[in-house]
Every structure is written in structure tokens, then in C-alpha cells.
Write a protein that holds these residues in place. Structure first.
Motif, PDB file in Angstrom:
ATOM      1  N   ARG A 130      23.686  98.012  66.729  1.00  0.00           N
ATOM      2  CA  ARG A 130      22.670  99.174  66.906  1.00  0.00           C
ATOM      3  C   ARG A 130      23.221 100.208  67.495  1.00  0.00           C
ATOM      4  N   PHE A 131      22.464 101.844  67.090  1.00  0.00           N
ATOM      5  CA  PHE A 131      23.347 102.980  67.840  1.00  0.00           C
ATOM      6  C   PHE A 131      23.071 102.909  68.776  1.00  0.00           C
ATOM      7  N   ALA A 132      22.836 104.460  69.335  1.00  0.00           N
ATOM      8  CA  ALA A 132      22.156 104.416  70.622  1.00  0.00           C
ATOM      9  C   ALA A 132      21.566 105.235  70.934  1.00  0.00           C
ATOM     10  N   ASN A 133      20.849 105.222  69.214  1.00  0.00           N
ATOM     11  CA  ASN A 133      19.869 106.605  68.821  1.00  0.00           C
ATOM     12  C   ASN A 133      19.124 105.078  68.797  1.00  0.00           C
ATOM     13  N   HIS A 134      19.274 103.963  68.443  1.00  0.00           N
ATOM     14  CA  HIS A 134      18.434 102.981  68.938  1.00  0.00           C
ATOM     15  C   HIS A 134      17.480 102.123  66.292  1.00  0.00           C
ATOM     16  N   TYR A 135      18.549 102.974  66.233  1.00  0.00           N
ATOM     17  CA  TYR A 135      18.594 102.602  65.097  1.00  0.00           C
ATOM     18  C   TYR A 135      19.667 101.192  64.735  1.00  0.00           C
ATOM     19  N   ARG A 136      19.118 100.452  63.583  1.00  0.00           N
ATOM     20  CA  ARG A 136      20.118  99.172  63.195  1.00  0.00           C
ATOM     21  C   ARG A 136      20.509  99.377  62.170  1.00  0.00           C
ATOM     22  N   VAL A 137      21.457  98.811  61.847  1.00  0.00           N
ATOM     23  CA  VAL A 137      21.735  97.938  60.570  1.00  0.00           C
ATOM     24  C   VAL A 137      22.433  96.237  60.758  1.00  0.00           C
ATOM     25  N   GLY A 138      22.049  95.168  59.967  1.00  0.00           N
ATOM     26  CA  GLY A 138      22.368  94.608  60.127  1.00  0.00           C
ATOM     27  C   GLY A 138      21.883  93.460  58.374  1.00  0.00           C
ATOM     28  N   ILE A 139      22.937  92.213  58.730  1.00  0.00           N
ATOM     29  CA  ILE A 139      22.304  90.930  57.881  1.00  0.00           C
ATOM     30  C   ILE A 139      22.097  89.828  58.460  1.00  0.00           C
ATOM     31  N   ALA A 140      21.072  89.860  57.361  1.00  0.00           N
ATOM     32  CA  ALA A 140      20.402  88.594  57.686  1.00  0.00           C
ATOM     33  C   ALA A 140      20.297  87.740  56.474  1.00  0.00           C
ATOM     34  N   ILE A 141      19.584  86.391  56.533  1.00  0.00           N
ATOM     35  CA  ILE A 141      19.526  84.847  55.324  1.00  0.00           C
ATOM     36  C   ILE A 141      18.591  84.203  56.288  1.00  0.00           C
ATOM     37  N   TYR A 142      17.070  83.755  55.091  1.00  0.00           N
ATOM     38  CA  TYR A 142      16.251  83.309  55.632  1.00  0.00           C
ATOM     39  C   TYR A 142      16.035  82.291  54.756  1.00  0.00           C
ATOM     40  N   HIS A 143      15.640  81.320  55.083  1.00  0.00           N
ATOM     41  CA  HIS A 143      14.755  80.191  55.009  1.00  0.00           C
ATOM     42  C   HIS A 143      13.658  80.221  54.329  1.00  0.00           C
ATOM     43  N   LEU A 144      12.635  79.756  52.803  1.00  0.00           N
ATOM     44  CA  LEU A 144      11.640  79.939  52.669  1.00  0.00           C
ATOM     45  C   LEU A 144      11.719  78.243  52.539  1.00  0.00           C
ATOM     46  N   SER A 145      10.391  77.570  53.158  1.00  0.00           N
ATOM     47  CA  SER A 145      10.137  76.641  53.079  1.00  0.00           C
ATOM     48  C   SER A 145       8.668  76.082  53.252  1.00  0.00           C
ATOM     49  N   ASN A 146       8.304  74.921  52.040  1.00  0.00           N
ATOM     50  CA  ASN A 146       6.595  74.490  52.910  1.00  0.00           C
ATOM     51  C   ASN A 146       6.818  73.403  53.657  1.00  0.00           C
ATOM     52  N   GLY A 147       7.866  73.185  53.642  1.00  0.00           N
ATOM     53  CA  GLY A 147       7.872  71.969  55.160  1.00  0.00           C
ATOM     54  C   GLY A 147       7.222  70.731  55.066  1.00  0.00           C
ATOM     55  N   GLY A 148       7.258  70.424  53.356  1.00  0.00           N
ATOM     56  CA  GLY A 148       7.123  68.869  53.065  1.00  0.00           C
ATOM     57  C   GLY A 148       5.286  69.291  53.534  1.00  0.00           C
ATOM     58  N   LEU A 149       4.625  70.156  53.154  1.00  0.00           N
ATOM     59  CA  LEU A 149       2.795  70.187  52.506  1.00  0.00           C
ATOM     60  C   LEU A 149       2.592  70.150  51.369  1.00  0.00           C
ATOM     61  N   ALA A 150       3.930  69.564  50.271  1.00  0.00           N
ATOM     62  CA  ALA A 150       3.685  69.699  48.545  1.00  0.00           C
ATOM     63  C   ALA A 150       4.270  68.736  48.377  1.00  0.00           C
ATOM     64  N   ASP A 151       4.359  68.464  47.214  1.00  0.00           N
ATOM     65  CA  ASP A 151       4.996  66.698  46.788  1.00  0.00           C
ATOM     66  C   ASP A 151       6.587  67.502  46.033  1.00  0.00           C
ATOM     67  N   GLU A 152       6.050  69.087  45.950  1.00  0.00           N
ATOM     68  CA  GLU A 152       7.773  69.146  45.970  1.00  0.00           C
ATOM     69  C   GLU A 152       7.792  70.550  46.913  1.00  0.00           C
ATOM     70  N   ASN A 153       9.680  70.756  47.148  1.00  0.00           N
ATOM     71  CA  ASN A 153       9.730  71.275  48.407  1.00  0.00           C
ATOM     72  C   ASN A 153      10.849  71.790  48.230  1.00  0.00           C
ATOM     73  N   PRO A 154      10.873  73.163  47.256  1.00  0.00           N
ATOM     74  CA  PRO A 154      12.354  73.426  46.468  1.00  0.00           C
ATOM     75  C   PRO A 154      13.208  74.232  47.364  1.00  0.00           C
ATOM     76  N   GLY A 155      12.435  74.803  48.278  1.00  0.00           N
ATOM     77  CA  GLY A 155      12.852  76.288  49.280  1.00  0.00           C
ATOM     78  C   GLY A 155      13.645  76.993  48.680  1.00  0.00           C
TER      79      GLY A 155
END
Length: 167
Positions: A130-155
Motif C-alpha cells: 500500500r502506497f501512502a496515497n492508498h494505491y495498492r499493487v499486489g499479486i494474488a492466487i485464487y481457487h475456483l471450485s464448485n465444492g462438489g455440487l456437481a459430479d465433476e469438480n475439476p476446479g
């Protein structure tokens, strides 16, 4: 084209230099608008894996300072995802932060990426500065998954860099 790229680079860097001498943080901004770009399907080989997204983060709420957000992501291969989630910023010193998140959304599959269901859960972790002027730079990782709602859940996973702009 080179001139355009130079102007774009100056425009991207300028917000970070305008208040560099401002010193310590003042009150955090109410809202943030985040832009991100990266790769979807880092755990597999996909055609056109480029991913782009935008997210609106509301001001922190409740005594736990949870941050509600809404966002959308698009892949060059045609996959799309719109979501709502909750985040929690953890400051690591004055400028560094770590933000876990969890949400749910609607996934529109493409010919090369099908996650098994329209309803998908999104969990992630972002680290950044976070910079002093509140701008931010970052790196992120996200996982997408149907949580087992379907027979296939490749994520799948998304890895992205981000720029957050205070509003």
C-alpha cells in the motif's frame, strides 16, 4: 506505438509518486477499484489462458473489518466469472498487507475450460504493498471450485497481478 507505451507507463507510475513524501498513512479510503491481469488454469495447459478482471471493494464493515466486494473476470478462451466475496486485510507493518478472501459466483464455461457447474466458490490470497496515497499493487492466487455440487469438480487456479485505485 512506443510513444503510447511510454505514456501508459508514465500514467501508471504517476499516482505512486504524487504523495510519496506524505509520510504515514492517514485514514484509509472508503472504497477501492481493483484491476487485475494474469493467467487462469495455472494448474493445467489451456489455450488462451490470459485472464483480466475488475473488482469493486467496499469500505470495511463490522467490528471485524470485513471487506465486501463484487467483481468479474474474463479469460481470452471465453470463460467468464462474476462473483461477490468477503475479504479481510491483515497489515504486515505499515505498508505490506495480506488479504484472504472467500466468495461465490456464476461461472460461464468456455470450450476449453468447464468447471462442472455454474455456481462456483472462489477462495484466494492476495499479498501486496500500500502506497501512502492508498494505491495498492499486489499479486494474488485464487481457487475456483464448485465444492462438489456437481459430479465433476475439476476446479482451477488463477494467478494475477493487481492495481487497486482508491475512490
Amino acid at each position: 506505438m512506443r510513444s503510447f507505451l511510454r505514456q501508459l507507463a508514465v500514467a501508471a507510475v504517476l499516482p505512486f509518486t504524487t504523495t510519496a513524501a506524505a509520510g504515514a498513512d492517514s485514514v484509509a479510503p472508503d472504497h477501492l477499484l481493483q484491476f487485475n491481469a494474469g493467467r487462469i488454469g495455472i494448474d493445467r495447459s489451456l489455450d488462451e489462458p490470459q485472464h483480466y478482471g475488475a473488482e469493486f471493494r467496499f469500505r470495511p464493515r463490522s467490528r471485524w473489518k470485513l471487506v465486501p466486494a463484487i467483481g468479474a473476470g474474463f479469460a481470452n478462451n471465453g470463460a467468464k466469472f462474476v462473483y461477490v466475496d468477503l475479504k479481510k486485510d491483515f497489515l504486515l507493518g505499515q505498508r505490506w498487507y495480506l488479504t484472504p478472501s472467500f466468495g461465490v459466483g456464476a461461472f460461464d464455461a468456455s470450450r476449453v475450460l468447464d468447471l462442472g457447474h455454474t455456481l462456483e466458490f472462489r477462495s484466494g490470497l492476495e499479498a501486496g504493498y500500500r502506497f501512502a496515497n492508498h494505491y495498492r499493487v499486489g499479486i494474488a492466487i485464487y481457487h475456483l471450485s464448485n465444492g462438489g455440487l456437481a459430479d465433476e469438480n475439476p476446479g482451477t487456479e488463477v494467478l494475477a497481478v493487481s492495481l487497486s485505485v482508491p475512490l
